[in-house]
Design a protein around this motif. Structure first.
Motif, short mmCIF file in Angstrom:
data_model
loop_
_atom_site.label_atom_id
_atom_site.label_comp_id
_atom_site.label_asym_id
_atom_site.label_seq_id
_atom_site.Cartn_x
_atom_site.Cartn_y
_atom_site.Cartn_z
N LEU A 1 -10.58 -1.37 5.57
CA LEU A 1 -10.41 -0.12 4.83
C LEU A 1 -10.00 -0.38 3.39
CD1 LEU A 1 -8.57 2.13 7.48
CD2 LEU A 1 -11.00 1.59 7.25
N ILE A 2 -9.04 -1.28 3.19
CA ILE A 2 -8.59 -1.58 1.83
C ILE A 2 -9.71 -2.23 1.03
CG2 ILE A 2 -6.92 -2.83 0.42
CD1 ILE A 2 -4.99 -2.74 2.80
N ASP A 3 -10.44 -3.14 1.66
CA ASP A 3 -11.52 -3.82 0.96
C ASP A 3 -12.61 -2.83 0.55
OD1 ASP A 3 -12.52 -6.27 -0.07
OD2 ASP A 3 -13.99 -6.34 1.55
N ALA A 4 -12.90 -1.88 1.42
CA ALA A 4 -13.91 -0.86 1.07
C ALA A 4 -13.45 -0.05 -0.14
CB ALA A 4 -14.17 0.05 2.27
N SER B 1 -2.01 2.45 -6.73
CA SER B 1 -2.82 3.67 -6.58
C SER B 1 -2.65 4.27 -5.20
CB SER B 1 -4.29 3.35 -6.84
OG SER B 1 -4.43 2.72 -8.10
N VAL B 2 -2.71 3.41 -4.19
CA VAL B 2 -2.64 3.90 -2.81
C VAL B 2 -2.04 2.80 -1.95
CG1 VAL B 2 -4.99 3.13 -2.28
CG2 VAL B 2 -3.96 4.93 -0.90
N LEU B 3 -1.32 3.20 -0.94
CA LEU B 3 -0.86 2.28 0.09
C LEU B 3 -1.62 2.62 1.36
CD1 LEU B 3 1.22 0.10 1.14
CD2 LEU B 3 2.50 2.06 2.00
N VAL B 4 -2.34 1.65 1.90
CA VAL B 4 -3.06 1.85 3.16
C VAL B 4 -2.30 1.09 4.24
CG1 VAL B 4 -5.23 1.53 4.39
CG2 VAL B 4 -5.25 2.05 1.94
N THR B 5 -1.78 1.80 5.22
CA THR B 5 -1.00 1.13 6.25
C THR B 5 -0.97 1.98 7.52
OG1 THR B 5 1.10 -0.04 6.65
CG2 THR B 5 1.24 2.14 5.63
N GLY B 6 -0.49 1.39 8.60
CA GLY B 6 -0.44 2.09 9.88
C GLY B 6 0.72 3.06 9.96
N TYR B 7 0.51 4.15 10.69
CA TYR B 7 1.58 5.14 10.83
C TYR B 7 2.78 4.56 11.58
CZ TYR B 7 -0.35 5.86 15.59
OH TYR B 7 -0.79 5.68 16.87
N ASP B 8 2.57 3.44 12.30
CA ASP B 8 3.66 2.87 13.08
C ASP B 8 4.76 2.26 12.22
OD1 ASP B 8 1.63 0.99 12.39
OD2 ASP B 8 2.53 -0.48 13.73
N ILE B 9 4.44 1.91 10.95
CA ILE B 9 5.51 1.39 10.09
C ILE B 9 5.80 2.34 8.93
CG2 ILE B 9 5.24 -1.03 10.70
CD1 ILE B 9 3.60 -1.45 8.20
N LEU B 10 5.46 3.61 9.14
CA LEU B 10 5.77 4.62 8.13
C LEU B 10 7.26 4.61 7.80
CD1 LEU B 10 5.11 7.17 6.46
CD2 LEU B 10 5.38 8.51 8.55
N PRO C 1 7.69 6.28 -8.36
CA PRO C 1 7.42 5.83 -6.99
C PRO C 1 6.46 4.65 -6.98
CG PRO C 1 6.26 7.89 -7.44
CD PRO C 1 7.15 7.64 -8.62
N PRO C 2 6.45 3.88 -5.91
CA PRO C 2 5.63 2.66 -5.87
C PRO C 2 4.14 2.91 -5.73
CG PRO C 2 6.78 2.96 -3.80
CD PRO C 2 7.32 4.01 -4.72
N PHE C 3 3.75 4.11 -5.31
CA PHE C 3 2.32 4.42 -5.15
C PHE C 3 2.12 5.92 -5.25
CE2 PHE C 3 4.14 2.06 -1.50
CZ PHE C 3 4.80 3.10 -0.88
N HIS C 4 0.89 6.30 -5.58
CA HIS C 4 0.56 7.72 -5.71
C HIS C 4 0.27 8.36 -4.35
CE1 HIS C 4 0.53 7.39 -10.01
NE2 HIS C 4 -0.45 6.50 -10.02
N THR C 5 -0.36 7.58 -3.48
CA THR C 5 -0.81 8.12 -2.18
C THR C 5 -0.48 7.13 -1.08
OG1 THR C 5 -2.65 9.27 -3.26
CG2 THR C 5 -2.80 8.97 -0.87
N ILE C 6 -0.04 7.66 0.05
CA ILE C 6 0.16 6.85 1.26
C ILE C 6 -0.93 7.29 2.25
CG2 ILE C 6 1.72 6.27 3.15
CD1 ILE C 6 4.03 7.26 1.28
#
Length: 883
Positions: free
Chosen positions: A73-76, A485-494, A513-518
């Motif tokens: 997802l991040i690479d895309a 710009s964005v943090l892409v991560t699993g909801y399990d470590i929200l 803040p460290p990113f605009h979008t989670i």
């Protein structure tokens, strides 16, 4: 970009091998991308920035499906942004993984018959660094296999010099601001790893235990309590009841005897107690239970520790020296001998915490530790989302985020390990405590020593979005690429990672803040929706699937299942299907190249194009707009599905097939279609590239002669000379015309299949197309449907009216009409019988009153299916001539 990247590539091969072999292509392609510097980011660039950090994998880890999913997802995202002209940084690196790494190296020492204590702290830490250099970080090579477009020259490690300076800096600032303190509190303690561990490192599972009810006190001052941890009763310092519980009001404030000890303990009233649960009375062990600790604080109760760090009983008496589980049995036996056991329930299934590293049962334990006072930090993290500075996607995850940050307890940050960032605090001989910053000299002299604990791994990974960019130095990289710009991560470590990054980022970066979008994604599960686990026998090594089907196939499967915040099922047959898609792209592009598809020169004037040409260009622009909208909304499944159906169904199965007739005829129309086909493939391969980078790179460079699709321009709406319009060229009339053509071909194909005709079997047919938009397509219709001219002896045995046209077929020489009617009549009778039975059941009020909802729904489904079958079979009968 490196100097290498400016060199012109060698002329591409004009022909492709007959088959796509991922294993021969992927490795060399990736190394070429890296050598040419395509993934590097320049902080001096005047392009707009786009930054994403990799959630740092453990240095002990290897690529698993969760990594492959997230990285895809991040690479895309980053590949698309790079093609859109952004200065794109995908920041790589690894986490030192304190407990996990120390355990690995300790196991290696164990094989030599040694422990870390045999080496001493300094030598042991050196041994860990040696292990990292030789064996750690194998996941980096596996990320290359997957195609991760990360800036390798910027790779960071949470224990490297720069990040260590960042850790010491923020510790010092928090300490000076009185947001870090040392106190005795209840923590999660692992008796095997001999350290406090964070909540995320505790795994809960249902264990078979025992629930023992026993009496405290004597005579009229007897009270019954229940516990699953009888051994902790040696540390009880009270019994608690609810203030309004009439059963125990006469006991509140009194002292009662604690069995097996020489102590008496008070009965206290506390609203934490649920009077409806059990007997309504609970034993209070402040040193060994977090809830009991809070009760103890409210009532000024002493905290008596009865176990050491190995979970061995230290209380005086006959139980001293016993392991906690041995003591549990011995204490229950002793209570039973005194007649104090009133009930025993075995097995008693209850949720028990285990260390995620070694699976040992966690022991809540009172311990002196270092803590972060999270109140003001958590408030800032919550406000950043409430005020719209940071968006959480999908939005429904916001509630979970607020539930966490609004109720966050102070964070235990110290760990009793040797591997990690050592706490920068020194203690003096007279009780002095000095916190030392990175540019300060620690105190020296007799009696001074540094704290022996290290920091929780999440402390350093919480700094990741800015420490990797050079903070606390005000670097050009920090100015260019922060905030992310964005943090892409699993909801399990929200809660555990994301919330900590939010707290630290806002604190260290003056409220930015460290990113605009989670952007939160779900977990990868097997094709039946079950969690993947070695113990379940359903765990998959993604490298095996990449070896077998290619990295693109795995990536496309994962992306196609990625709905925001939702778990992703995956099975091997789905990966195989994605491999087939890659092969389809390959074969279609190979066909196009063999037939002269080209990207040279402008597109022809629409007046020179066929309706088929105008249709595919119009559809292409629709898909470009769809894909862009889906990317901006992190709808990876929808954009992958849109590209799959456009590429396979519309481009390869329809446009390429319809163009074959034009190519065979030759002439100007063929030249126009070759240019249109080249344009469509050029754009389609670019659209597909972020998700399936390897096959698209090979095909695009061969088709266009361009240097690399990695640095090609992301598709914008395609314009056609003389037909400019907002959103690019669109032709609704051509789309309707080709939809009619598709309807004719699809309907006749369905009819042929229903009659049992082979796909290649030729059938005489008369086409009545005059006065319809289908008239120019007769040759294509006949070729695609294997319809030969009607001939002198033609007899229309079946007539199909479709899309305003009429297709008459002569089936007299191909099927036995009488036998076919007989077969269909039998099928019709069966369908009607099924309908009658379902209708009768649904009309039976007594049945409906008793039957479960799922049974009734199933019968309704059977009725609907029977109606569909009857309509379909009757239509087939109507089309057949009378026998």
């Amino acid at each position: 970009m490196t100097e290498n990247a400016q060199q012109q590539p060698p002329a591409p091969d004009t022909e492709l091998p007959t088959q796509y072999a991922p294993a021969d292509v992927e490795g060399p392609l990736y190394e070429r991308w890296v050598e040419r510097g395509y993934f590097e980011a320049d902080e001096k660039s005047d392009k707009p920035s786009y930054t994403v950090v990799i959630p740092p994998p453990n240095v002990t880890g290897s690529l698993h499906l969760g990594h492959a999913f997230e990285h895809t997802l991040i690479d895309a995202l980053t590949r698309r942004k790079r093609m859109q002209g952004f200065e794109t940084l995908w920041q790589p690196g690894m986490d030192h993984a304190g407990i996990a790494t120390q355990n690995v190296v300790e196991r290696e020492l164990g094989k030599e018959g040694k422990s870390r204590h045999d080496l001493g702290r300094e030598a042991f830490v050196e041994r860990v660094w040696q292990w990292k250099a030789e064996s750690g970080g194998q996941i980096s090579g596996q990320m290359r296999r997957l195609g991760d477009g990360v800036a390798w020259s910027r790779e960071r490690f949470t224990m490297d010099e720069g990040l260590s300076q960042a850790v010491q800096t923020i510790f010092k600032r928090l300490y000076d601001d009185e947001l870090i303190y040392r106190a005795e509190r209840i923590i999660n303690w692992c008796p095997r790893c001999l350290t406090a561990i964070s909540d995320i490192e505790v795994e809960y599972q249902d264990d078979d235990g025992e629930l023992v009810s026993m009496t405290y006190g004597e005579g009229d001052e007897t009270i019954v309590v229940a516990t699953t941890r009888a051994e902790t009763m040696l540390g009880d310092t009270a019994v608690a009841v609810h203030p309004e519980d009439e059963r125990y009001k006469h006991l509140v404030g009194k002292l009662i005897r604690l069995p097996l000890t020489d102590r008496s303990i008070p009965v206290v009233a506390d609203e934490h107690v649920d009077p409806e649960f059990g007997t309504g009375a609970v034993k209070v062990t402040p040193a060994h239970d977090p809830n009991d600790f809070e009760i103890g604080q409210r009532h000024n109760l002493p905290s008596i520790t009865v176990m050491d760090e190995h979970a061995v009983i230290t209380a005086h008496g006959p139980f001293q020296g016993l392991d906690r589980l041995e003591a549990r049995s011995a204490i229950v036996a002793a209570l039973r001998a005194e007649g104090r056991i009133v009930a025993e329930k075995r097995p008693y299934v209850h949720s028990v915490g285990h260390c995620s590293r070694c699976k040992t049962t966690i022991e809540p334990r009172l311990s002196m530790q270092w803590w972060v006072k999270v109140g003001p930090l958590a408030k800032a993290a919550g406000d950043a989302v409430r005020e719209g500075k940071v968006k959480i996607h999908p939005q429904e995850m916001e509630k979970r985020y607020f539930d966490w940050v609004d109720n966050l307890h102070d964070w235990c940050i110290s760990r009793q390990l040797w591997w990690g960032h050592r706490i920068p605090v020194w203690y003096g001989p007279e009780g002095e405590v000095v916190c030392v910053g990175p540019d300060e000299q620690p105190p020296t002299g007799e009696g001074w020593h540094q704290d022996t604990d290290v920091l929780d791994t999440w402390f350093s990974s919480g700094l990741w979005p800015f420490s990797t960019l050079g903070w606390p130095e005000q670097t050009e990289s920090l100015a260019k690429f922060y905030p992310n710009s964005v943090l892409v991560t699993g909801y399990d470590i929200l809660f555990f990672w994301v919330a900590r990054m939010m707290m630290f980022g806002l604190y260290a970066m003056d409220g930015t803040p460290p990113f605009h979008t989670i952007a939160l994604h779900g977990m990868v599960r097997d094709q039946f929706g079950k969690k993947m686990s070695k113990s379940f026998g359903n765990a998959v090594n993604p490298l095996d699937w990449m070896d077998k089907y290619g990295s693109d196939a795995l990536r496309f499967t994962l992306a196609r299942g990625a709905n925001p915040g939702v778990d992703v099922p995956i099975g091997e047959d789905w990966v195989q299907g994605s491999r087939n898609f890659a092969n389809k792209i390959w074969n279609a592009t190979r066909f196009a190249l063999m037939n002269g598809a080209t990207v040279d020169g402008p597109l022809p004037d629409p007046s020179a194009m066929s309706a088929t040409d105008r249709w595919i260009l119009s559809r292409l622009n629709s898909v470009i707009a769809e894909v862009d909208a889906f990317y901006d909304d992190f709808q990876f499944a929808k954009l992958s599905d849109a590209l799959f159906h456009f590429a396979w169904d519309e481009v390869f199965d329809w446009y390429v097939e319809l163009s074959k007739t034009t190519f065979q005829a030759g002439g100007e129309a063929a030249e126009v279609s070759k240019r249109v086909l080249g344009e469509v493939l050029d754009v389609t391969l670019k659209l597909l590239h972020p998700v399936v980078p390897f096959v698209t790179e090979t095909l695009w460079t061969t088709l266009t002669g361009g240097e690399s699709v990695v640095i090609a321009e992301w598709p914008k709406a395609v314009s056609v000379p003389g037909a400019d319009a907002p959103g690019g060229f669109r032709d609704a009339a051509a789309e309707r015309e080709i939809e009619s053509l598709q309807s004719v071909i699809t309907e006749v194909r369905r009819f042929r299949a229903d009659q049992g005709l082979q796909p290649g079997q030729r059938v005489p047919a008369r086409l009545t197309l005059d006065g319809t938009a289908l008239a120019p397509h007769e040759a294509a219709i006949r070729q695609l449907l294997r319809l030969q001219p009607e001939g002198e002896s033609f007899t229309a045995t079946a007539t199909l009216p479709v899309a305003g046209a009429e297709v008459a077929l002569d089936l007299s020489g191909t099927i036995d009409v009488a036998a076919e009617r007989k077969r269909l009549a039998k099928d019709l009778a069966a369908a009607e019988k099924e309908k009658a039975q379902a209708t009768a059941k649904l009309g039976n009020e007594a049945f409906l009153a008793k039957a479960p909802d799922q049974v009734v729904d199933k019968i309704r489904g059977r009725l609907a299916k029977a109606d569909e079958d009857i309509a379909r079979i009757q239509a087939q009968l109507d089309r057949l001539p009378q026998a």
